[in-house]
Each structure stands twice: as C-alpha cells, then as structure tokens.
Scaffold this active site. Structure first.
Site, PDB file in Angstrom:
ATOM      1  N   SER A 187      -7.316  -0.142   0.232  1.00  0.00           N
ATOM      2  CA  SER A 187      -6.163   0.442   0.920  1.00  0.00           C
ATOM      3  C   SER A 187      -6.450   0.647   2.410  1.00  0.00           C
ATOM      4  O   SER A 187      -5.650   0.262   3.278  1.00  0.00           O
ATOM      5  CB  SER A 187      -5.821   1.779   0.237  1.00  0.00           C
ATOM      6  OG  SER A 187      -5.042   2.592   1.055  1.00  0.00           O
ATOM      7  N   ASP A 191       0.828  -1.206   0.000  1.00  0.00           N
ATOM      8  CA  ASP A 191       0.000   0.000   0.000  1.00  0.00           C
ATOM      9  C   ASP A 191       0.862   1.255   0.000  1.00  0.00           C
ATOM     10  O   ASP A 191       0.517   2.254  -0.645  1.00  0.00           O
ATOM     11  CB  ASP A 191      -0.936   0.019   1.214  1.00  0.00           C
ATOM     12  CG  ASP A 191      -1.843   1.242   1.180  1.00  0.00           C
ATOM     13  OD1 ASP A 191      -2.672   1.321   0.260  1.00  0.00           O
ATOM     14  OD2 ASP A 191      -1.705   2.119   2.051  1.00  0.00           O
TER      15      ASP A 191
HETATM   16  N1  URA Z   1      -6.619   6.688   2.810  1.00  0.00           N
HETATM   17  C1  URA Z   1      -5.986   5.495   2.640  1.00  0.00           C
HETATM   18  O1  URA Z   1      -5.502   4.899   3.592  1.00  0.00           O
HETATM   19  N2  URA Z   1      -5.936   4.990   1.393  1.00  0.00           N
HETATM   20  C2  URA Z   1      -6.466   5.605   0.323  1.00  0.00           C
HETATM   21  O2  URA Z   1      -6.391   5.081  -0.765  1.00  0.00           O
HETATM   22  C3  URA Z   1      -7.102   6.847   0.518  1.00  0.00           C
HETATM   23  C4  URA Z   1      -7.162   7.366   1.780  1.00  0.00           C
END
Ligand code: URA
Length: 433
Positions: free
Chosen positions: A184, A162
């Site tokens: 995410s 991520d």
């Molecule tokens: N916050 C996150 O953790 N991921 C995203 O893609 C957008 C906001």
C-alpha cells in the site's frame, strides 16, 4: 464455484497467489466486479496466512497499475520523497521538504491526511491560511522545476485500488499485515513518480509498529518493492515512545517546524530531520555521501536558507505564513501529581488527547481544527515539582477540552530516578545501490 471464491480458498489454504490472480483481484475491486464481502474475505486470508515476498511485490504492481501513474522524469532531476509510517508530533516533512530544496535537491510529495491519533502533513499545511494542497499536475511539476519543493494531497486517480482496499481494511481488522502495508505504501510512492525514498518507520507506543523486529520486516519489504521498480529506498527506524518535539496539533506543529527551520526548536525534531536529510541527499544526484548531506543540511538550518525556502514554498503554494499569527484556544493544563523526574510521556495518550481536542480525525470525513492540540511544557528526563504544569491541551469545545484533559493527565509517569536518555534513531536498512 466462482473465480474469486476459488482465489479466496487458495489463499485460505496457504497457497501462493501469482501476479495474474492478484491483478484480477485488484482490477475486480476497482471495477466493482469483486464485492466488498469477497474482498474482505481475501484480505483476512492474507492477514492470517501472510504474504510471501513475491506476493507482496506483485500486489504492489497490481495496485500501481490500478490507476494513473505520474512520470516525474520531465522535471529533469530525481524527485526525492520521504514517508513516515505515522507518529505523534511528527512535523519532520515540514522541515525536511524545504531543507532538501535549500541543499540543491528536489523534494516532491503526495501526502495524506491524519487519521486516528497520528497526524498528517496535509492537515498541517492547511493550517496555514490560503495554502493550496490540490495542484493540477502541470503546476506540481512546474513548482518542482522552479523552487525544488512541492507537497500536495494524494491524487484520487493514483492507486484508486488502495483507497477502496484501505477503507475495507480499516473496518475489517485487516490493516495489520506487513505485506499489505508495504504494498500500500510503496504503490503510492511508485505511482506518484518518486525516484528515491527515505522511509521513517516509527517504533513504539505512539506508532503503528510496536517493536523494532516488526519495523525491520516492514522496512525490508518496502525496500524489496523499491528495488523491483529501481527506486532506491532507505528505511530508518526512529523512536515514537514519546511525542516528537513539544507540540502535537496542526498549527502548533507548523510553528515548531518554523523554529527548527530557523536553527532553533527541540533537539529531537532536529536530529530526526538531519538524519533523514543526510540519507535523502545521499540518494540525490548531488554526488555526495550521507555525512556530507547531513553537514550541508545543518548549514542550511543555521544560515537561514532552509527558513527562506519554507517561506518561498508557502508563498508559491498560496500560503500566507506569519509565525505566531493564529487564534489561541482555551486550555486545560495537566500538572505533576508529585515531585520527581519525568520518566515517560506516552505518545499514544498525547496523540489521543490532541485528537479528542479536535486536532485529529476519528473518521476519514471528520474535519479538524487547525488551532487544537497539545503543547508539552516538560520532556522526559526533566525534574518536576508537584503541581508544575506538564502540558496544556487546547480546544474550542469545553466538553472536548475536559475529555482530552482526562486523557492527557494520564500521559505522564514521574519516578524518583532520572531516566537514561532513550535512543532516537534505532536502526536502518539501506537502499540497494
Ligand atoms: N499507511 C498506508 O499508506 N497503508 C497502509 O496499509 C498502512 C499505513
């Protein structure tokens, strides 16, 4: 044609990616075999074509599996968490974390830093001298067992994919895809051991989500991923048209959170906190419903237990908490241009002013000034006279202070009529039991 090229073409043409392909893509991003130009192309195809429900869940799975996962069952109690999609003046976690612990449940969270005009809990906690936001895993677990509350920075080993993908999305205009956002957010929650989650999806000018329909779509996807992992997830949609509370900026927000913990402070911060506390306690092992959770939370704010838990939490994580003890910076004041009623305070403009003043980051590696920020003297609905001070922006740097002042001056709308009070809690999607 190489494999990744085929996957990109597959998605570009609107076909669905299965678990195997998504896993191969995510693994390739982490081991470096998928270069950033191919990752970016696939991300753009995902944004343009959208992700199906199945793709969203499988992407979340692939992200979870890209790194280490924390098993918090060793704590012996369900560890509850709350996530905000990002707002201006959102200090709710600072109140909610010790409040949930004061009510007898366990609150554990890995949290992020602020980026852009929105703030981050870790920056706020770091404005308390000595507060340690990096704890070894064993200490995190022991703290949860001992005092029922711990909030730490996101571990680099959790969902490493991520971090790489988000950095790419940030610079390739590929953040805006509900499936990507949901995967995410939820992958990080699942991998960090959350047993049950309340998601505060902010809606309005100062938020990621401009409208409620969009927020509902994100909420539904997050709950879907929560269901796939048996992590009950309730989504609550709250307004982010105006900043939450009267302060924006790290230490200023901790001071305001302390007021709420002491049974005072602004009504909107208290209301959002109690709503989330009720929802979270209903997902705990206390066997109570939401109304009872809210009642217990209100009692803990009123009788000093929540404030006591906050002090204990700071102490155990190394923070030397003394209310009011911080360096006050020079201010630029924004004044009312005319007499009338304050009809709007633009959360985005206030967030940007605070960021320019030094409270937030433009880039992920910028440093923040704990004492910088905005103090709102007046709120939507107030009657104001021409020349009244509406807000002050504090900054160490005179040039930044002046620039932030220009932005802040534009944040206020004054009209002839008193506006109808806006709704704070806009809706919800409940966890599947
Ligand atoms: N916050 C996150 O953790 N991921 C995203 O893609 C957008 C906001």
């Amino acid at each position: 044609m190489d494999f990744v090229n085929e996957v990109i073409a597959w998605k570009r043409d609107g076909r669905e990616l299965d678990a195997r392909l998504l896993r191969a893509f995510v693994d390739g991003v982490v081991d470096g075999s998928v270069p950033s130009y191919q990752a970016s192309a696939l991300l753009m195809a995902m944004v343009l074509r959208g992700l199906s429900d199945a793709e969203t869940v499988e992407l979340a799975r692939a992200l979870v599996q890209s790194g280490k996962t924390l098993d918090l069952r060793v704590v012996g109690r369900p560890v509850l968490d709350k996530h905000s999609s990002g707002g201006v003046g959102d200090k709710v976690t600072l109140v909610l974390a010790p409040l949930v612990a004061a009510c007898g449940a366990v609150f554990g969270k890995m949290s992020g830093r602020g980026l852009g005009h929105t703030g981050g809990t870790i920056d706020k906690l770091e404005s308390i001298p000595g507060f340690r936001v990096q704890l070894p895993q064993g200490e995190f677990v022991r703290q949860l067992e001992r005092i029922g509350v711990a909030v730490v920075g996101q571990s680099e080993r959790i969902v490493p994919a991520d971090r790489i993908l988000y950095a790419l999305r940030d610079v390739t205009a590929t953040v805006e895809c509900d499936g990507l956002i949901a995967a995410s957010i939820m992958a990080k929650k699942v991998a960090s051991g959350t047993a049950a989650l309340v998601l505060d999806v902010k809606v309005g000018r100062g938020a990621f989500m401009g409208d409620l329909d969009h927020a509902r779509s994100l909420g539904r996807l997050c709950r879907l991923i929560g269901d796939a992992y048996e992590r009950p997830t309730t989504c609550i949609f709250t307004s982010m048209e105006a900043p939450l509370g009267r302060t924006v900026g790290n230490r200023l927000e901790v001071e305001e959170a302390w007021q709420v913990l002491s049974g005072e402070g602004p009504g909107d911060v208290r209301e959002v906190t109690l709503t989330l506390a009720g929802a979270l306690l209903a997902l705990s092992d206390l066997g109570i419903d939401e109304a009872e959770g809210r009642r217990r939370a209100a009692a803990a704010l009123a009788d000093g237990r929540a404030a006591e838990h906050f002090e204990r939490w700071c102490f155990v994580q190394g923070g030397r908490w003394k209310p009011g003890e911080f360096h006050r910076l020079a201010a630029h004041e924004a004044r009312a241009a005319r007499t009338g009623h304050l009809t709007a305070v633009d959360a985005l403009a206030v967030g940007q002013a605070a960021q320019i003043a030094g409270a937030g980051r433009q880039r992920i590696d910028d440093t923040v000034d704990p004492a910088a920020g905005v103090l709102l003297e007046r709120a939507v609905g107030d009657q104001v006279e021409a020349g009244d001070v509406l807000a002050a922006v504090f900054s160490r740097d005179p040039a930044r202070r002046a620039q932030a002042g220009v932005v802040l001056n534009e944040a206020f709308t004054i009209g002839d009529e008193r506006p109808q009070p806006g709704q704070l809690v806009l809706g919800r999607v409940d966890a599947t039991e």
